[in-house]
Design a protein around this motif. Structure first.
Motif, PDB file in Angstrom:
ATOM      1  N   ARG A  41      16.637 -12.172  -7.408  1.00  0.00           N
ATOM      2  CA  ARG A  41      15.837 -10.630  -7.236  1.00  0.00           C
ATOM      3  C   ARG A  41      14.191 -11.228  -6.478  1.00  0.00           C
ATOM      4  O   ARG A  41      13.614 -11.944  -7.267  1.00  0.00           O
ATOM      5  N   ILE A  42      13.989 -10.787  -5.514  1.00  0.00           N
ATOM      6  CA  ILE A  42      12.610 -11.080  -4.681  1.00  0.00           C
ATOM      7  C   ILE A  42      11.852  -9.766  -5.081  1.00  0.00           C
ATOM      8  O   ILE A  42      12.313  -8.597  -4.267  1.00  0.00           O
ATOM      9  N   ALA A  43      10.740  -9.616  -5.777  1.00  0.00           N
ATOM     10  CA  ALA A  43      10.087  -8.266  -5.866  1.00  0.00           C
ATOM     11  C   ALA A  43       8.847  -8.578  -5.197  1.00  0.00           C
ATOM     12  O   ALA A  43       7.913  -9.286  -5.734  1.00  0.00           O
ATOM     13  N   VAL A  44       8.554  -7.662  -4.318  1.00  0.00           N
ATOM     14  CA  VAL A  44       7.219  -7.768  -3.777  1.00  0.00           C
ATOM     15  C   VAL A  44       6.341  -6.761  -4.441  1.00  0.00           C
ATOM     16  O   VAL A  44       6.705  -5.688  -4.963  1.00  0.00           O
ATOM     17  N   SER A  45       5.136  -7.294  -4.956  1.00  0.00           N
ATOM     18  CA  SER A  45       4.369  -6.630  -5.605  1.00  0.00           C
ATOM     19  C   SER A  45       3.013  -6.461  -4.851  1.00  0.00           C
ATOM     20  O   SER A  45       2.563  -7.086  -4.057  1.00  0.00           O
ATOM     21  N   CYS A  46       1.776  -6.048  -5.715  1.00  0.00           N
ATOM     22  CA  CYS A  46       0.671  -5.929  -5.428  1.00  0.00           C
ATOM     23  C   CYS A  46      -0.249  -5.790  -6.391  1.00  0.00           C
ATOM     24  O   CYS A  46      -1.488  -5.519  -6.592  1.00  0.00           O
ATOM     25  N   ASN A  47       0.056  -6.905  -7.537  1.00  0.00           N
ATOM     26  CA  ASN A  47      -0.911  -7.329  -8.620  1.00  0.00           C
ATOM     27  C   ASN A  47      -1.505  -6.157  -9.305  1.00  0.00           C
ATOM     28  O   ASN A  47      -2.797  -6.204  -9.603  1.00  0.00           O
ATOM     29  N   HIS A  48      -0.641  -5.118  -9.223  1.00  0.00           N
ATOM     30  CA  HIS A  48      -1.205  -3.925 -10.153  1.00  0.00           C
ATOM     31  C   HIS A  48      -2.199  -3.267  -9.556  1.00  0.00           C
ATOM     32  O   HIS A  48      -2.918  -2.444 -10.312  1.00  0.00           O
ATOM     33  N   ASP A  49      -2.610  -3.278  -8.471  1.00  0.00           N
ATOM     34  CA  ASP A  49      -3.576  -2.717  -7.824  1.00  0.00           C
ATOM     35  C   ASP A  49      -2.869  -1.602  -6.803  1.00  0.00           C
ATOM     36  O   ASP A  49      -2.169  -1.715  -5.921  1.00  0.00           O
ATOM     37  N   PRO A  50      -3.309  -0.313  -7.416  1.00  0.00           N
ATOM     38  CA  PRO A  50      -2.850   0.973  -6.529  1.00  0.00           C
ATOM     39  C   PRO A  50      -2.962   0.778  -5.180  1.00  0.00           C
ATOM     40  O   PRO A  50      -2.324   1.466  -4.266  1.00  0.00           O
ATOM     41  N   ASP A  51      -4.132   0.185  -4.693  1.00  0.00           N
ATOM     42  CA  ASP A  51      -4.682   0.038  -3.273  1.00  0.00           C
ATOM     43  C   ASP A  51      -3.305  -0.586  -2.211  1.00  0.00           C
ATOM     44  O   ASP A  51      -3.390  -0.488  -1.155  1.00  0.00           O
ATOM     45  N   GLY A  52      -2.412  -1.126  -3.058  1.00  0.00           N
ATOM     46  CA  GLY A  52      -1.477  -2.097  -2.042  1.00  0.00           C
ATOM     47  C   GLY A  52      -0.349  -1.431  -2.357  1.00  0.00           C
ATOM     48  O   GLY A  52       0.874  -2.204  -1.747  1.00  0.00           O
ATOM     49  N   ILE A  53       0.025  -0.172  -2.786  1.00  0.00           N
ATOM     50  CA  ILE A  53       1.409   0.289  -2.957  1.00  0.00           C
ATOM     51  C   ILE A  53       1.904   0.456  -1.399  1.00  0.00           C
ATOM     52  O   ILE A  53       2.864   0.174  -1.397  1.00  0.00           O
ATOM     53  N   GLU A  54       1.150   1.178  -0.553  1.00  0.00           N
ATOM     54  CA  GLU A  54       1.643   1.333   0.620  1.00  0.00           C
ATOM     55  C   GLU A  54       2.018   0.119   1.500  1.00  0.00           C
ATOM     56  O   GLU A  54       3.024   0.070   2.020  1.00  0.00           O
ATOM     57  N   ALA A  55       1.369  -0.968   1.497  1.00  0.00           N
ATOM     58  CA  ALA A  55       1.753  -2.221   1.786  1.00  0.00           C
ATOM     59  C   ALA A  55       2.849  -2.880   1.288  1.00  0.00           C
ATOM     60  O   ALA A  55       3.643  -3.316   2.116  1.00  0.00           O
ATOM     61  N   VAL A  56       3.192  -2.599   0.111  1.00  0.00           N
ATOM     62  CA  VAL A  56       4.507  -3.113  -0.659  1.00  0.00           C
ATOM     63  C   VAL A  56       5.526  -2.464  -0.213  1.00  0.00           C
ATOM     64  O   VAL A  56       6.567  -2.790   0.389  1.00  0.00           O
ATOM     65  N   GLN A  57       5.384  -1.003  -0.033  1.00  0.00           N
ATOM     66  CA  GLN A  57       6.423  -0.209   0.604  1.00  0.00           C
ATOM     67  C   GLN A  57       6.934  -0.220   1.950  1.00  0.00           C
ATOM     68  O   GLN A  57       8.031  -0.383   2.332  1.00  0.00           O
ATOM     69  N   ALA A  58       5.837  -0.709   2.806  1.00  0.00           N
ATOM     70  CA  ALA A  58       5.988  -0.953   4.130  1.00  0.00           C
ATOM     71  C   ALA A  58       6.868  -2.177   4.343  1.00  0.00           C
ATOM     72  O   ALA A  58       7.860  -2.325   5.369  1.00  0.00           O
ATOM     73  N   LEU A  59       6.304  -3.274   3.540  1.00  0.00           N
ATOM     74  CA  LEU A  59       7.189  -4.686   3.888  1.00  0.00           C
ATOM     75  C   LEU A  59       8.365  -4.668   3.498  1.00  0.00           C
ATOM     76  O   LEU A  59       9.200  -4.970   4.103  1.00  0.00           O
ATOM     77  N   VAL A  60       8.771  -3.895   2.175  1.00  0.00           N
ATOM     78  CA  VAL A  60      10.128  -3.799   1.824  1.00  0.00           C
ATOM     79  C   VAL A  60      10.857  -2.946   2.839  1.00  0.00           C
ATOM     80  O   VAL A  60      12.157  -3.583   2.873  1.00  0.00           O
ATOM     81  N   ALA A  61      10.376  -2.046   3.309  1.00  0.00           N
ATOM     82  CA  ALA A  61      11.201  -1.078   4.122  1.00  0.00           C
ATOM     83  C   ALA A  61      11.429  -1.840   5.766  1.00  0.00           C
ATOM     84  O   ALA A  61      12.457  -1.778   6.012  1.00  0.00           O
ATOM     85  N   ALA A  62      10.772  -2.956   5.756  1.00  0.00           N
ATOM     86  CA  ALA A  62      10.995  -3.787   7.063  1.00  0.00           C
ATOM     87  C   ALA A  62      11.883  -4.990   6.822  1.00  0.00           C
ATOM     88  O   ALA A  62      12.421  -5.713   7.666  1.00  0.00           O
ATOM     89  N   ALA A  63      12.355  -5.192   5.592  1.00  0.00           N
ATOM     90  CA  ALA A  63      13.219  -6.249   5.415  1.00  0.00           C
ATOM     91  C   ALA A  63      14.571  -6.118   5.890  1.00  0.00           C
ATOM     92  O   ALA A  63      15.188  -5.065   6.054  1.00  0.00           O
ATOM     93  N   PRO A  64      15.112  -7.423   6.612  1.00  0.00           N
ATOM     94  CA  PRO A  64      16.403  -7.248   7.003  1.00  0.00           C
ATOM     95  C   PRO A  64      17.474  -7.317   5.854  1.00  0.00           C
ATOM     96  O   PRO A  64      17.022  -7.376   4.681  1.00  0.00           O
ATOM     97  N   ALA A  65      18.679  -7.136   6.259  1.00  0.00           N
ATOM     98  CA  ALA A  65      19.775  -7.120   5.002  1.00  0.00           C
ATOM     99  C   ALA A  65      19.620  -8.263   4.654  1.00  0.00           C
ATOM    100  O   ALA A  65      19.900  -9.537   5.290  1.00  0.00           O
ATOM    101  N   MET A  66      19.855  -8.613   3.222  1.00  0.00           N
ATOM    102  CA  MET A  66      19.903  -9.706   2.659  1.00  0.00           C
ATOM    103  C   MET A  66      21.289 -10.245   2.336  1.00  0.00           C
ATOM    104  O   MET A  66      22.288  -9.543   2.178  1.00  0.00           O
ATOM    105  N   PRO A  67      21.423 -11.654   2.157  1.00  0.00           N
ATOM    106  CA  PRO A  67      22.889 -12.006   1.811  1.00  0.00           C
ATOM    107  C   PRO A  67      23.358 -11.385   0.455  1.00  0.00           C
ATOM    108  O   PRO A  67      22.203 -10.969  -0.482  1.00  0.00           O
TER     109      PRO A  67
END
Length: 209
Positions: free
Chosen positions: A61-87
């Motif tokens: 499991r690769i978990a994208v996080s933002c070091n518990h900083d709420p200012d990074g929530i949207e960046a996390v969600q945007a990066l994960v949404a852009a991820a391709p289909a995984m093996p």
């Protein structure tokens, strides 16, 4: 995607397998590459990689996080949404999720800085925040064994409380549904106090604002 083979190789390795240590070191280098790439996108982003059970096997499991900083929530969600289909044996998710309750029930203790902390004796209570609607004030009761030299800001038991709360309810709830945390060091928590994993149902039953 390019490192699928070496990332997945460790999933099937036995602890006694020759070369396991080298395999873990290779994964460590891949993880650091991922972290550097995430930080290039947004300095708040980081990546955690761990093995988790899935049906009759184990997945990475690769978990994208933002070091518990709420200012990074949207960046996390945007990066994960852009991820391709995984093996099939690699998962990508936004934020570190809670440890499954059934898995948590099998954990007797957690080793923190060389000390064994009995999980059953770390307890929590929550009540709706009077100042931040949709969030909760959390009280955490930790045993003496949970006090460490690494407790942040000189608050005894804070490190264990933070680790257990994140394991119990997951990173996103900690950032968005917890208003404050109070910690008491005691070997006799209130009888109505519950384990961290029991907080999910309580928090999710209340509407968020």
């Amino acid at each position: 995607m390019n490192h699928e083979a070496e990332l997945c190789a460790v999933l099937d390795a036995a602890p006694t397998d020759h070369g396991l240590q080298e395999g873990l070191q290779r994964i460590g280098r891949v993880v650091q590459t991922l972290r550097d790439a995430a930080a290039d996108i947004d300095p708040l982003l980081t990546v955690e990689v761990d093995q988790v059970p899935a049906e009759d096997s184990t997945v990475l499991r690769i978990a994208v996080s933002c070091n518990h900083d709420p200012d990074g929530i949207e960046a996390v969600q945007a990066l994960v949404a852009a991820a391709p289909a995984m093996p099939p044996r690699i998962q990508v998710c936004a934020f570190a999720p809670p440890t499954p309750k059934e898995m948590a029930s099998e954990l007797a203790s957690l080793e923190i800085l060389g000390e064994e902390v009995p999980l059953q004796r770390v307890r929590f209570m929550v009540e709706p925040s009077a100042t931040a609607p949709g969030t909760f004030d959390v009280a955490c009761f930790v045993p003496e064994a949970a006090v460490t030299a690494m407790d942040p800001q000189g608050v005894p038991g804070a490190l264990v409380a933070d680790i257990l709360l994140n394991m119990g309810i997951g990173e996103l709830r900690v950032m968005t549904r917890v208003s404050s945390i109070g910690i008491a060091v005691t070997d006799q928590p209130p009888p109505e106090a519950v384990q961290a994993w029991d907080l999910v149902e309580i928090i999710d039953s209340a509407p968020a604002h």
